[in-house]
Each structure stands twice: as structure tokens, then as C-alpha cells.
Design a protein around this motif. Structure first.
Motif, short mmCIF file in Angstrom:
data_model
loop_
_atom_site.label_atom_id
_atom_site.label_comp_id
_atom_site.label_asym_id
_atom_site.label_seq_id
_atom_site.Cartn_x
_atom_site.Cartn_y
_atom_site.Cartn_z
N PHE A 104 -12.19 -5.86 -3.81
CA PHE A 104 -10.64 -5.43 -4.02
C PHE A 104 -9.72 -6.07 -3.37
CE2 PHE A 104 -13.13 -1.93 -6.14
CZ PHE A 104 -12.59 -2.06 -7.39
N PRO A 105 -8.25 -6.46 -3.65
CA PRO A 105 -7.48 -6.92 -2.63
C PRO A 105 -6.95 -5.68 -1.72
CG PRO A 105 -6.84 -7.25 -5.25
CD PRO A 105 -8.11 -6.63 -5.12
N LEU A 106 -6.41 -6.07 -0.59
CA LEU A 106 -6.24 -5.06 0.43
C LEU A 106 -5.31 -4.05 0.02
CD1 LEU A 106 -6.74 -4.16 3.34
CD2 LEU A 106 -4.95 -5.72 3.97
N LEU A 107 -4.19 -4.33 -0.69
CA LEU A 107 -3.28 -3.44 -1.40
C LEU A 107 -3.89 -2.26 -2.23
CD1 LEU A 107 0.03 -5.33 -1.60
CD2 LEU A 107 -0.66 -3.97 0.40
N GLU A 108 -4.61 -2.91 -2.90
CA GLU A 108 -5.38 -2.08 -4.01
C GLU A 108 -6.37 -1.16 -3.21
OE1 GLU A 108 -7.96 -2.70 -8.23
OE2 GLU A 108 -6.58 -4.33 -7.58
N VAL A 109 -7.13 -1.62 -2.10
CA VAL A 109 -8.10 -0.96 -1.56
C VAL A 109 -7.29 0.38 -0.63
CG1 VAL A 109 -9.70 -0.93 0.46
CG2 VAL A 109 -9.62 -2.65 -1.10
N ILE A 110 -6.08 0.13 -0.24
CA ILE A 110 -5.20 0.90 0.48
C ILE A 110 -4.84 2.02 -0.43
CG2 ILE A 110 -2.83 1.39 1.83
CD1 ILE A 110 -3.56 -1.06 2.93
N GLU A 111 -4.24 1.67 -1.75
CA GLU A 111 -4.05 2.76 -2.53
C GLU A 111 -4.98 3.64 -3.03
OE1 GLU A 111 -2.41 2.70 -7.43
OE2 GLU A 111 -2.17 0.91 -6.18
#
Length: 169
Positions: free
Chosen positions: A111-118
């Protein structure tokens, strides 16, 4: 006893370093696998520690001290929010706990980093498991207290520097 700005920043850095080393040391001996929220809390401890180390090394004047304190408070507050959410997950009734999610390494690959953080902040069933307690307080409970203590100390530094900067001469 009056703590100087530098001493306070050094204590915060040492506390963060100690917490991170403890987490890394305990993990293999207790057969614990950190969940995504645990990893996010570690990142926040690293962030608070890094801000404190830079403030200690830089040793700026009052305005710089206020900026470093503000940055530290923001990171510690985010860490406290993550720890608080994990405590909430741990106290949900079993039928309301979200499903366990994939591991952090897998999520970072797919997943993209922002999605992983979310996804990491939201938590999963993995984050609801209480793996260890001390005095009936789970790891995120201790993390929450540490984040709040650091934020409180940084707020005190901010207020002290603000007052001395804005006092009439």
C-alpha cells in the motif's frame, strides 16, 4: 530543583531512548509481535526523542526553545492519541473488536505510505490483544502515561520560555 531547558531535553531524549531499547529488548524474550499501532507509538517516541536531542544539541534562545517544545508537544500528543486509541481497542467487547489485519511489513510493500499510516492508526484485532501488563496496566497504558508526561514537561518549558520572553522589562 529547577530543571534547565537543556537538562529537560536530555531527560526526554534519554527516556525515549530507554523506552525504545526496552521495547526492542523485551520483544523477543516475551515472544511479542508489535502490532501496527505499537510501531506507530515507537515512531512517535523516536520523534519526540529526536526533537529533544536536536533541542539539547542546538541549545537555542527562548523563541527556539518554544518552537522545539511545540514540536515535541505535537508529536507526543499524536503518540498519546494512538496509545489512547489502542487502549480503547483493548477494552472493546470481544464481538466488537475489528478483524486482524496484515503485518506492517506487508502493508508497506503493498500500500501507499499514507494508506499504511491510516490503517496503522485505525488499528486492527492485533492491536486489541493485551500481550503484557505491569500493575494491571498494558503497554499502551504505560505509553500513554509516558507521552502525557513528556508533553507536560514540554508544555512547562514552553510556558516558562513564553513568560520570560514576554515579561515587561
Amino acid at each position: 530543583m529547577h530543571l534547565t531547558n537543556r537538562t529537560s531535553h536530555l531527560l526526554i531524549f534519554l527516556a525515549c531512548s530507554g523506552l525504545l531499547v526496552t521495547a526492542i529488548f523485551i520483544e523477543p524474550f516475551r515472544s511479542m509481535n508489535p502490532c501496527p499501532m505499537c510501531m506507530m507509538q515507537r515512531a512517535m517516541f523516536a520523534g519526540v526523542g529526536l526533537v529533544a536531542l536536536v533541542a539539547f544539541l542546538h541549545h537555542p534562545q527562548r523563541l527556539g526553545q518554544m518552537i522545539y517544545a511545540t514540536l515535541g508537544i505535537l508529536v507526543a500528543s499524536l503518540g498519546a492519541a494512538i496509545a489512547g486509541r489502542q487502549i480503547w481497542l483493548q477494552n472493546l467487547p470481544e464481538d466488537q473488536v475489528p478483524a486482524c489485519g496484515p503485518g506492517l511489513e506487508y502493508m508497506l510493500e503493498v500500500f501507499p505510505l499514507l494508506e499504511v499510516i491510516e490503517m496503522a492508526i485505525t488499528g486492527s484485532g492485533d492491536c486489541a490483544k493485551v500481550q503484557w501488563t505491569l500493575f494491571d496496566i498494558s503497554i499502551p497504558g504505560w505509553s500513554l502515561m509516558a507521552f502525557l508526561g513528556m508533553a507536560g514537561l514540554l508544555l512547562a518549558l514552553f510556558i516558562r520560555n513564553f513568560r520570560t520572553t514576554h515579561l515587561p522589562e
